[in-house]
Design an enzyme around this catalytic site. Structure first.
Site, PDB file in Angstrom:
ATOM      1  N   LYS A 167       2.930  -3.646   6.373  1.00 56.12           N
ATOM      2  CA  LYS A 167       3.152  -3.765   4.932  1.00 56.12           C
ATOM      3  C   LYS A 167       4.628  -3.614   4.572  1.00 56.12           C
ATOM      4  CE  LYS A 167      -0.786  -4.917   3.402  1.00 56.12           C
ATOM      5  NZ  LYS A 167      -0.920  -6.212   2.699  1.00 56.12           N
ATOM      6  N   CYS A 188       0.454   3.708   1.741  1.00 58.70           N
ATOM      7  CA  CYS A 188       0.609   4.238   3.096  1.00 58.70           C
ATOM      8  C   CYS A 188       1.983   3.919   3.666  1.00 58.70           C
ATOM      9  CB  CYS A 188      -0.479   3.714   4.019  1.00 58.70           C
ATOM     10  SG  CYS A 188      -0.305   1.963   4.447  1.00 58.70           S
ATOM     11  N   SER A 205       0.819  -1.210   0.000  1.00 56.01           N
ATOM     12  CA  SER A 205       0.000   0.000   0.000  1.00 56.01           C
ATOM     13  C   SER A 205       0.855   1.264   0.000  1.00 56.01           C
ATOM     14  CB  SER A 205      -0.903   0.001   1.243  1.00 56.01           C
ATOM     15  OG  SER A 205      -1.477   1.264   1.467  1.00 56.01           O
TER      16      SER A 205
END
Length: 298
Positions: free
Chosen positions: A128, A97, A95
């Protein structure tokens, strides 16, 4: 959402590939022994790892440990078993983010791990990052790769008001306000922060094309639409497509997260990525999906 979209496309592809798409009740990815049995029995040669605990800004603020711990466990169990079973092809879905909260835009892959993370989703981002580094370590001997995605929207999105992402949350707010003839809707924050969203089927089609040739793409690669809009612009677009004419009331007391999260997907373009769905067309399809399948979501 993404996993279902990929499965739909692969199931229509020519060839004799067998697609396994176990539901959570059929395979608990937090159960190490269950994952071991499943991969040993099925003789899997390619894994597209879309599974994750995901949510919007408030959910991430409320449960940082859960978003960190659950996602690390999901990734660790599946990756360790896949490595033991010598699964040659593994595509990890990460992601945007993961990028630093304060960094130049658009964000290039080389900017990962160069600064502090955004506090409102730090737990998920850290998980992640760990997953991406694990894939990188395994990828030294196998075709294991990571795609860093922007936010997604489209058919199959999650419209639960406490966990949904921005576009899905706005669609629900607007459609419910329209149905109730409400004169206004509340927008979290100032509406000035910017977000990049990519239509889920565009990503799914690309993944379905590359999954059997992962050695041809870089170890880590951004994949996004290449265009961002402010939160207020998303509200305006969705109101326009939905035909809602009420007032949008900003609430600057609510959290907004990073100022901008636009990724540089130029490397992906060099490797065949070419999204085709424009934002208005995609929102129209997403609204139709909400009306057809998601009305009554809690």
């Amino acid at each position: 959402m993404l996993g279902q979209a990929i499965s739909n496309i692969l199931s229509k592809s020519p060839g004799d590939n067998v697609i396994h798409k176990p539901t959570r009740t059929e395979l608990d990815l937090l159960d190490l022994e269950a994952v071991r049995r499943y991969l040993a029995e099925q003789k899997i040669d390619s894994i597209i790892h879309c599974a994750a605990l995901v949510g919007g800004i408030q959910a991430n603020i409320d449960k940082p440990f859960e978003y960190l711990n659950t996602n690390i466990r999901l990734d660790s169990i599946l990756m360790s078993v896949a490595l033991t079973e010598n699964v040659p092809n593994f595509l990890y879905i990460a992601s945007s983010c993961m990028y630093p909260a304060r960094t130049s835009q658009p964000m290039k892959e080389t900017q990962l791990l160069t600064g502090e993370l955004e506090k409102t989703n730090e737990g998920y981002a850290l998980a992640k990052i760990v997953g991406t580094k694990a894939v990188e370590a395994a990828g030294k001997s196998l075709n294991w790769r990571t795609l860093v995605l922007s936010n997604l929207y489209g058919p199959g999105d999650k419209y639960d008001i406490s966990t949904s992402h921005l576009v899905a949350a706005i669609i629900r707010k607007v459609m419910e306000a329209k149905a109730a003839n409400a004169q206004n809707i509340r927008m979290w924050g100032t509406g000035n922060v910017r977000r990049e969203f990519t239509f889920v089927d565009d990503v799914a089609e690309y993944v379905a094309r590359i999954v059997f040739n992962l050695e041809q793409i870089p170890q880590i690669m951004n994949l996004g639409s290449g265009i961002d809009y402010s939160v207020k612009e998303y509200y305006d677009l969705i109101c326009e497509v939905a035909g809602y004419t009420g007032e949008i009331m900003s609430d600057p007391t609510q959290p907004e997260g990073m100022l901008s999260k636009l990724m540089d997907s130029s490397i992906a373009y060099k490797h065949g990525w070419k999204p085709t769905t424009d934002i208005r067309g995609g929102i129209k399809i997403a609204i139709e999906d909400f009306v057809l399948n998601r009305q009554g979501t809690k």
